[in-house]
Scaffold this motif. Sequence first.
Motif, PDB file in Angstrom:
ATOM      1  N   MET A   1       0.849  -1.195   0.000  1.00  0.00           N
ATOM      2  CA  MET A   1       0.000   0.000   0.000  1.00  0.00           C
ATOM      3  C   MET A   1       0.889   1.251   0.000  1.00  0.00           C
ATOM      4  O   MET A   1       1.745   1.403   0.862  1.00  0.00           O
ATOM      5  N   SER A   2       0.708   2.126  -0.980  1.00  0.00           N
ATOM      6  CA  SER A   2       1.478   3.368  -1.017  1.00  0.00           C
ATOM      7  C   SER A   2       0.637   4.458  -1.662  1.00  0.00           C
ATOM      8  O   SER A   2      -0.280   4.184  -2.440  1.00  0.00           O
ATOM      9  N   LYS A   3       0.970   5.701  -1.321  1.00  0.00           N
ATOM     10  CA  LYS A   3       0.202   6.851  -1.800  1.00  0.00           C
ATOM     11  C   LYS A   3       1.134   7.875  -2.416  1.00  0.00           C
ATOM     12  O   LYS A   3       2.309   7.979  -2.049  1.00  0.00           O
ATOM     13  N   VAL A   4       0.562   8.644  -3.321  1.00  0.00           N
ATOM     14  CA  VAL A   4       1.265   9.778  -3.919  1.00  0.00           C
ATOM     15  C   VAL A   4       0.383  11.012  -3.732  1.00  0.00           C
ATOM     16  O   VAL A   4      -0.828  10.949  -3.948  1.00  0.00           O
ATOM     17  N   PHE A   5       0.994  12.112  -3.307  1.00  0.00           N
ATOM     18  CA  PHE A   5       0.296  13.392  -3.181  1.00  0.00           C
ATOM     19  C   PHE A   5       0.856  14.368  -4.207  1.00  0.00           C
ATOM     20  O   PHE A   5       2.069  14.346  -4.509  1.00  0.00           O
ATOM     21  N   LYS A   6      -0.025  15.222  -4.709  1.00  0.00           N
ATOM     22  CA  LYS A   6       0.420  16.337  -5.556  1.00  0.00           C
ATOM     23  C   LYS A   6      -0.261  17.603  -5.068  1.00  0.00           C
ATOM     24  O   LYS A   6      -1.477  17.613  -4.840  1.00  0.00           O
ATOM     25  N   PHE A   7       0.509  18.672  -4.868  1.00  0.00           N
ATOM     26  CA  PHE A   7      -0.030  19.954  -4.423  1.00  0.00           C
ATOM     27  C   PHE A   7       0.135  20.980  -5.537  1.00  0.00           C
ATOM     28  O   PHE A   7       1.233  21.181  -6.059  1.00  0.00           O
ATOM     29  N   GLY A   8      -0.967  21.630  -5.894  1.00  0.00           N
ATOM     30  CA  GLY A   8      -0.963  22.606  -6.974  1.00  0.00           C
ATOM     31  C   GLY A   8      -0.440  23.957  -6.546  1.00  0.00           C
ATOM     32  O   GLY A   8      -0.468  24.321  -5.355  1.00  0.00           O
ATOM     33  N   GLY A   9       0.026  24.730  -7.526  1.00  0.00           N
ATOM     34  CA  GLY A   9       0.618  26.031  -7.245  1.00  0.00           C
ATOM     35  C   GLY A   9      -0.332  27.027  -6.616  1.00  0.00           C
ATOM     36  O   GLY A   9       0.091  27.919  -5.879  1.00  0.00           O
ATOM     37  N   SER A  10      -1.630  26.888  -6.868  1.00  0.00           N
ATOM     38  CA  SER A  10      -2.596  27.845  -6.325  1.00  0.00           C
ATOM     39  C   SER A  10      -2.663  27.793  -4.806  1.00  0.00           C
ATOM     40  O   SER A  10      -3.141  28.740  -4.172  1.00  0.00           O
ATOM     41  N   VAL A  11      -2.196  26.683  -4.194  1.00  0.00           N
ATOM     42  CA  VAL A  11      -2.239  26.576  -2.736  1.00  0.00           C
ATOM     43  C   VAL A  11      -0.868  26.835  -2.102  1.00  0.00           C
ATOM     44  O   VAL A  11      -0.750  26.880  -0.877  1.00  0.00           O
ATOM     45  N   ILE A  12       0.167  27.003  -2.927  1.00  0.00           N
ATOM     46  CA  ILE A  12       1.512  27.234  -2.383  1.00  0.00           C
ATOM     47  C   ILE A  12       1.805  28.728  -2.505  1.00  0.00           C
ATOM     48  O   ILE A  12       2.463  29.196  -3.439  1.00  0.00           O
ATOM     49  N   THR A  13       1.287  29.490  -1.552  1.00  0.00           N
ATOM     50  CA  THR A  13       1.313  30.946  -1.669  1.00  0.00           C
ATOM     51  C   THR A  13       2.320  31.617  -0.739  1.00  0.00           C
ATOM     52  O   THR A  13       2.902  32.639  -1.083  1.00  0.00           O
ATOM     53  N   ASP A  14       2.505  31.057   0.462  1.00  0.00           N
ATOM     54  CA  ASP A  14       3.348  31.695   1.474  1.00  0.00           C
ATOM     55  C   ASP A  14       3.764  30.657   2.511  1.00  0.00           C
ATOM     56  O   ASP A  14       3.466  29.462   2.374  1.00  0.00           O
ATOM     57  N   ALA A  15       4.431  31.121   3.568  1.00  0.00           N
ATOM     58  CA  ALA A  15       4.913  30.204   4.604  1.00  0.00           C
ATOM     59  C   ALA A  15       3.765  29.508   5.322  1.00  0.00           C
ATOM     60  O   ALA A  15       3.869  28.321   5.672  1.00  0.00           O
ATOM     61  N   PHE A  16       2.674  30.233   5.557  1.00  0.00           N
ATOM     62  CA  PHE A  16       1.516  29.616   6.211  1.00  0.00           C
ATOM     63  C   PHE A  16       1.007  28.430   5.396  1.00  0.00           C
ATOM     64  O   PHE A  16       0.694  27.368   5.945  1.00  0.00           O
ATOM     65  N   ALA A  17       0.925  28.591   4.080  1.00  0.00           N
ATOM     66  CA  ALA A  17       0.460  27.508   3.209  1.00  0.00           C
ATOM     67  C   ALA A  17       1.427  26.325   3.245  1.00  0.00           C
ATOM     68  O   ALA A  17       0.994  25.167   3.266  1.00  0.00           O
ATOM     69  N   VAL A  18       2.730  26.604   3.264  1.00  0.00           N
ATOM     70  CA  VAL A  18       3.717  25.522   3.338  1.00  0.00           C
ATOM     71  C   VAL A  18       3.535  24.729   4.627  1.00  0.00           C
ATOM     72  O   VAL A  18       3.589  23.483   4.625  1.00  0.00           O
ATOM     73  N   LYS A  19       3.283  25.423   5.735  1.00  0.00           N
ATOM     74  CA  LYS A  19       3.054  24.739   7.012  1.00  0.00           C
ATOM     75  C   LYS A  19       1.792  23.878   6.950  1.00  0.00           C
ATOM     76  O   LYS A  19       1.763  22.761   7.488  1.00  0.00           O
ATOM     77  N   LYS A  20       0.751  24.392   6.323  1.00  0.00           N
ATOM     78  CA  LYS A  20      -0.502  23.641   6.183  1.00  0.00           C
ATOM     79  C   LYS A  20      -0.267  22.368   5.363  1.00  0.00           C
ATOM     80  O   LYS A  20      -0.734  21.276   5.715  1.00  0.00           O
ATOM     81  N   ILE A  21       0.446  22.499   4.262  1.00  0.00           N
ATOM     82  CA  ILE A  21       0.775  21.348   3.415  1.00  0.00           C
ATOM     83  C   ILE A  21       1.621  20.337   4.189  1.00  0.00           C
ATOM     84  O   ILE A  21       1.390  19.124   4.134  1.00  0.00           O
ATOM     85  N   ALA A  22       2.607  20.846   4.921  1.00  0.00           N
ATOM     86  CA  ALA A  22       3.484  19.967   5.697  1.00  0.00           C
ATOM     87  C   ALA A  22       2.689  19.163   6.720  1.00  0.00           C
ATOM     88  O   ALA A  22       2.966  17.972   6.939  1.00  0.00           O
ATOM     89  N   LYS A  23       1.711  19.789   7.356  1.00  0.00           N
ATOM     90  CA  LYS A  23       0.899  19.091   8.356  1.00  0.00           C
ATOM     91  C   LYS A  23       0.111  17.941   7.721  1.00  0.00           C
ATOM     92  O   LYS A  23       0.008  16.849   8.309  1.00  0.00           O
ATOM     93  N   ILE A  24      -0.432  18.160   6.544  1.00  0.00           N
ATOM     94  CA  ILE A  24      -1.156  17.098   5.828  1.00  0.00           C
ATOM     95  C   ILE A  24      -0.207  15.933   5.541  1.00  0.00           C
ATOM     96  O   ILE A  24      -0.544  14.763   5.746  1.00  0.00           O
ATOM     97  N   ILE A  25       0.988  16.255   5.086  1.00  0.00           N
ATOM     98  CA  ILE A  25       1.977  15.227   4.745  1.00  0.00           C
ATOM     99  C   ILE A  25       2.392  14.443   5.990  1.00  0.00           C
ATOM    100  O   ILE A  25       2.448  13.205   5.986  1.00  0.00           O
ATOM    101  N   GLU A  26       2.690  15.154   7.078  1.00  0.00           N
ATOM    102  CA  GLU A  26       3.165  14.518   8.307  1.00  0.00           C
ATOM    103  C   GLU A  26       2.108  13.603   8.933  1.00  0.00           C
ATOM    104  O   GLU A  26       2.454  12.638   9.614  1.00  0.00           O
ATOM    105  N   ASN A  27       0.844  13.899   8.661  1.00  0.00           N
ATOM    106  CA  ASN A  27      -0.243  13.107   9.247  1.00  0.00           C
ATOM    107  C   ASN A  27      -0.718  11.977   8.343  1.00  0.00           C
ATOM    108  O   ASN A  27      -1.779  11.388   8.581  1.00  0.00           O
TER     109      ASN A  27
END
Length: 359
Positions: A1-27
């Motif tokens: 079982m394995s997963k792949v994530f892709k994050f689009g540019g429209s959500v990668i706007t600033d440091a806050f967005a990077v932290k939000k993305i990182a939290k999804i990945i870490e969880n």
Amino acid sequence: MSKVFKFGGSVITDAFAVKKIAKIIENTDDLRFVVLSATYNTTNKLEDAYRKFLNKEDYHKVLDDLLLHHIEISKDLNLDLKNDLRELFNVTHDSKALVGLTSEEVLDHFYSIGELASSKILSSYLSASDKKFSFLDVRNILVTNTVPKAASPLLLETKKRIETLDSEKVYITQGFLGKSVDGITRTLGREGSDYTGAILSWCIDANSLTIWKDVEGIHSCDPSRFRRTSIIKKLSYKSATTLTRLGAKVLFSRTMEPLENKGISLFVRSVFLKNQGTEVCHEGSEFFSVTAKDYDTTDSIVSVVFSPEHKLISKLLENPFKADFFEQGPDFISFKINKHREEDLIEKILDLQDTVDCK
């Protein structure tokens, strides 16, 4: 079982967005690859720099501004990436590095900077707290043919290279990019990061690919233009392919083929909202969706895509809008309309759908 994530540019706007993305990945468990687009609007600015380069104008200021923007994001994340980021952008500053490339190959080279910069920032932020996260230059594994701007992957060679990677790592990598057999940076087509996620999913026989966006899923019409819209919960690969061909911008057109080939589920979800989004798989549910795209400078093509035997079909064939039929297939009907009447036609189609739902 394995997963792949892709994050689009429209959500990668600033440091806050990077932290939000990182939290999804870490969880997330069983994650193997995270594919990143360039930060918001960076690709457009790189195109501007490329045009100035071709016209022998000063393109350095555009690149300097982009460099400063990425340094600011890294600073806000308590990262010192000035040297790493300068090295990335300096490759493009050095005109000698571009000698011998065709103009289209130069554009691919410009494009690559955005994805490399965003993935360097995210991977550095994640690896600061957990060393299982690792930066990967996708050009070292994704092998393509030699077509500039719209390269096709060599899947078996790519799969072979992926098999040499550390299976315990979660790799943070770039969308849209590859390297051809002659060693030149290539791109898979504008907005092609979704396709990268599908290619990597195919190569590792992933359980699923999730594309994270700023919308809740695939909608019945463009939510930025129309209020009467709903999320389509389940689509077949075929319907999703038809939607992208007819103008829906939520997915890249080549994404579905490798996923359908191995029966890998695709999920389209929002970074900012907790919902299940849309699932794309072999069997979809009943749905309809309205798309629009340019035909020429004066006319648009408005299409209605629907599941088989949808009740709306017979009403559309009656053509109460007095629009010109343009094309018809087993799962869609298209009309040609003057651009000034496009929005009005879509509203009338939504009205018609409302009457069908009420019966």
